[in-house]
Design a protein around this motif. Structure first.
Motif, PDB file in Angstrom:
ATOM      1  N   VAL A   1       0.844  -1.208   0.000  1.00 11.86           N
ATOM      2  CA  VAL A   1       0.000   0.000   0.000  1.00 11.86           C
ATOM      3  C   VAL A   1       0.874   1.250   0.000  1.00 11.86           C
ATOM      4  N   PHE A   2       1.940   1.242   0.778  1.00 15.08           N
ATOM      5  CA  PHE A   2       2.857   2.380   0.805  1.00 15.08           C
ATOM      6  C   PHE A   2       3.456   2.617  -0.589  1.00 15.08           C
ATOM      7  N   GLU A   3       3.871   1.544  -1.245  1.00 12.17           N
ATOM      8  CA  GLU A   3       4.426   1.673  -2.599  1.00 12.17           C
ATOM      9  C   GLU A   3       3.404   2.262  -3.564  1.00 12.17           C
ATOM     10  N   GLN A   4       2.169   1.831  -3.425  1.00 15.78           N
ATOM     11  CA  GLN A   4       1.119   2.347  -4.300  1.00 15.78           C
ATOM     12  C   GLN A   4       0.904   3.841  -4.082  1.00 15.78           C
ATOM     13  N   SER A   5       0.882   4.251  -2.820  1.00 18.84           N
ATOM     14  CA  SER A   5       0.715   5.666  -2.487  1.00 18.84           C
ATOM     15  C   SER A   5       1.851   6.503  -3.061  1.00 18.84           C
ATOM     16  N   ILE A   6       3.078   6.037  -2.889  1.00 16.89           N
ATOM     17  CA  ILE A   6       4.248   6.775  -3.388  1.00 16.89           C
ATOM     18  C   ILE A   6       4.206   6.880  -4.911  1.00 16.89           C
ATOM     19  N   LYS A   7       3.867   5.795  -5.571  1.00 16.46           N
ATOM     20  CA  LYS A   7       3.769   5.793  -7.033  1.00 16.46           C
ATOM     21  C   LYS A   7       2.678   6.755  -7.494  1.00 16.46           C
ATOM     22  N   ASP A   8       1.535   6.727  -6.813  1.00 15.84           N
ATOM     23  CA  ASP A   8       0.425   7.612  -7.191  1.00 15.84           C
ATOM     24  C   ASP A   8       0.816   9.076  -7.017  1.00 15.84           C
ATOM     25  N   TYR A   9       1.499   9.389  -5.897  1.00 16.39           N
ATOM     26  CA  TYR A   9       1.924  10.775  -5.667  1.00 16.39           C
ATOM     27  C   TYR A   9       2.847  11.247  -6.779  1.00 16.39           C
ATOM     28  N   HIS A  10       3.786  10.413  -7.174  1.00 17.66           N
ATOM     29  CA  HIS A  10       4.799  10.844  -8.138  1.00 17.66           C
ATOM     30  C   HIS A  10       4.288  10.898  -9.580  1.00 17.66           C
ATOM     31  N   GLN A  11       3.041  10.506  -9.793  1.00 22.17           N
ATOM     32  CA  GLN A  11       2.424  10.780 -11.088  1.00 22.17           C
ATOM     33  C   GLN A  11       2.240  12.276 -11.277  1.00 22.17           C
ATOM     34  N   PHE A  12       2.103  12.990 -10.157  1.00 18.92           N
ATOM     35  CA  PHE A  12       1.887  14.440 -10.184  1.00 18.92           C
ATOM     36  C   PHE A  12       3.087  15.192  -9.602  1.00 18.92           C
ATOM     37  N   ASP A  13       3.705  14.609  -8.562  1.00 13.67           N
ATOM     38  CA  ASP A  13       4.846  15.231  -7.878  1.00 13.67           C
ATOM     39  C   ASP A  13       4.532  16.663  -7.489  1.00 13.67           C
ATOM     40  N   ASN A  14       3.402  16.826  -6.820  1.00 14.87           N
ATOM     41  CA  ASN A  14       2.911  18.153  -6.442  1.00 14.87           C
ATOM     42  C   ASN A  14       2.338  18.065  -5.035  1.00 14.87           C
ATOM     43  N   VAL A  15       2.893  18.851  -4.109  1.00 11.56           N
ATOM     44  CA  VAL A  15       2.448  18.777  -2.715  1.00 11.56           C
ATOM     45  C   VAL A  15       1.003  19.223  -2.535  1.00 11.56           C
TER      46      VAL A  15
ATOM     47  N   ARG B   1       4.510  26.293   8.686  1.00  8.98           N
ATOM     48  CA  ARG B   1       3.193  26.077   9.290  1.00  8.98           C
ATOM     49  C   ARG B   1       2.545  24.815   8.713  1.00  8.98           C
ATOM     50  N   ARG B   2       2.714  24.607   7.417  1.00  5.66           N
ATOM     51  CA  ARG B   2       2.145  23.412   6.789  1.00  5.66           C
ATOM     52  C   ARG B   2       2.844  22.150   7.297  1.00  5.66           C
ATOM     53  N   ILE B   3       4.149  22.241   7.515  1.00  3.12           N
ATOM     54  CA  ILE B   3       4.889  21.097   8.053  1.00  3.12           C
ATOM     55  C   ILE B   3       4.406  20.768   9.467  1.00  3.12           C
ATOM     56  N   ASP B   4       4.182  21.806  10.279  1.00  2.00           N
ATOM     57  CA  ASP B   4       3.665  21.582  11.631  1.00  2.00           C
ATOM     58  C   ASP B   4       2.312  20.873  11.584  1.00  2.00           C
ATOM     59  N   ALA B   5       1.446  21.343  10.695  1.00  2.00           N
ATOM     60  CA  ALA B   5       0.117  20.733  10.566  1.00  2.00           C
ATOM     61  C   ALA B   5       0.232  19.298  10.070  1.00  2.00           C
ATOM     62  N   SER B   6       1.163  19.069   9.155  1.00  6.09           N
ATOM     63  CA  SER B   6       1.374  17.727   8.625  1.00  6.09           C
ATOM     64  C   SER B   6       1.884  16.787   9.711  1.00  6.09           C
TER      65      SER B   6
ATOM     66  N   ASP C   1       2.964  11.236   4.726  1.00  2.00           N
ATOM     67  CA  ASP C   1       4.425  11.153   4.832  1.00  2.00           C
ATOM     68  C   ASP C   1       5.105  11.598   3.539  1.00  2.00           C
ATOM     69  N   THR C   2       4.533  11.211   2.412  1.00  2.00           N
ATOM     70  CA  THR C   2       5.132  11.535   1.111  1.00  2.00           C
ATOM     71  C   THR C   2       5.075  13.034   0.843  1.00  2.00           C
ATOM     72  N   VAL C   3       3.935  13.637   1.120  1.00  2.66           N
ATOM     73  CA  VAL C   3       3.815  15.092   0.949  1.00  2.66           C
ATOM     74  C   VAL C   3       4.805  15.802   1.869  1.00  2.66           C
ATOM     75  N   GLN C   4       4.905  15.337   3.113  1.00  2.00           N
ATOM     76  CA  GLN C   4       5.825  15.986   4.044  1.00  2.00           C
ATOM     77  C   GLN C   4       7.278  15.806   3.604  1.00  2.00           C
ATOM     78  N   TRP C   5       7.600  14.661   3.045  1.00  2.00           N
ATOM     79  CA  TRP C   5       8.953  14.442   2.512  1.00  2.00           C
ATOM     80  C   TRP C   5       9.307  15.560   1.531  1.00  2.00           C
ATOM     81  N   HIS C   6       8.365  15.907   0.674  1.00  2.46           N
ATOM     82  CA  HIS C   6       8.625  16.935  -0.341  1.00  2.46           C
ATOM     83  C   HIS C   6       8.530  18.347   0.232  1.00  2.46           C
ATOM     84  N   PHE C   7       7.720  18.539   1.273  1.00  2.00           N
ATOM     85  CA  PHE C   7       7.771  19.797   2.014  1.00  2.00           C
ATOM     86  C   PHE C   7       9.202  20.039   2.511  1.00  2.00           C
ATOM     87  N   GLU C   8       9.790  18.997   3.079  1.00  2.27           N
ATOM     88  CA  GLU C   8      11.132  19.130   3.658  1.00  2.27           C
ATOM     89  C   GLU C   8      12.175  19.421   2.574  1.00  2.27           C
TER      90      GLU C   8
END
Length: 201
Positions: free
Chosen positions: A9-23, A72-77, A47-54
């Motif tokens: 499931v984690f792999e699927q989420s990461i793959k789906d995010y990187h289709q757009f690569d947009n936080v 502020r977004r990182i704190d909320a994340s 986690d993936t969005v926060q990785w790219h925030f960082e």
């Protein structure tokens, strides 16, 4: 095995995010809300969005105002991440609620959900290290070093997955028991953070 399910499931989420690569890309969770996979997918998406925030906030050319907004977004994340861990632990508390705990059962220093949190982050490390190990424009030396690191990460995945499955088996058999503490974060609470509650005077 729960670890194998979670990692897929984690792999699927990461793959789906990187289709757009947009936080700012809205999540499109493919799993029904009443399924465990829904929690796992949402956890890793955060986690993936926060990785790219960082990544973004470390840009030396970032505008200071934009950096503060992003902080502020990182704190909320971070708060969302903690909340998801507690939701996942609630799932396991309910799942093993009827288990008869043995008299000599021991507590684990880490709850199942925090172990899955580590596995989620590890999946992100593996994805991005693989990118670096195969990046065509990078030097061969760079790719070789990243491949060495990737090999260690893959070994860590095996060890962590085994540890997670062993922990859940022990809980299911009554050899270990769960005891979950709320994280009680203080810095976002205007009743507990001195900077915030002094500004209310």
């Amino acid at each position: 095995m729960f670890s194998k399910l979670a990692y897929s499931v984690f792999e699927q989420s990461i793959k789906d995010y990187h289709q757009f690569d947009n936080v700012d890309q809205p999540i499109n969770n493919p799993h029904p809300k009443d399924k465990f996979e829904h929690l796992l997918y949402l956890k890793n998406w955060i986690d993936t969005v926060q990785w790219h925030f960082e990544d973004i906030i470390r840009d030396p050319q970032i505008d200071p105002v934009a950096a503060l907004t992003l902080k502020r977004r990182i704190d909320a994340s971070n708060q969302e991440r903690t909340d998801m861990v507690e939701y996942i632990d609630s799932y396991f508390l309910q799942k093993y609620n009827d288990v008869k705990v043995k008299d000599d059962a021991k507590i684990n220093s880490e709850s199942p959900a925090w172990a899955f949190d580590r596995l989620s982050i590890l999946a992100l490390k593996i994805y991005h290290m693989h990118e670096e190990a195969t990046r065509a424009e990078a030097s061969q030396e760079h790719r070789d070093k990243c491949q060495e690191k990737l090999n260690i990460l893959l070994e860590q995945r095996t060890d962590l997955s085994t540890a997670i499955d062993d922990l859940l088996t022990d809980i299911e058999n009554g050899d270990k028991f769960m005891k979950v503490y709320k994280q009680m974060k203080m810095y976002n609470d205007d009743e507990l953070n001195p900077v915030l509650y002094q500004n209310k005077k």
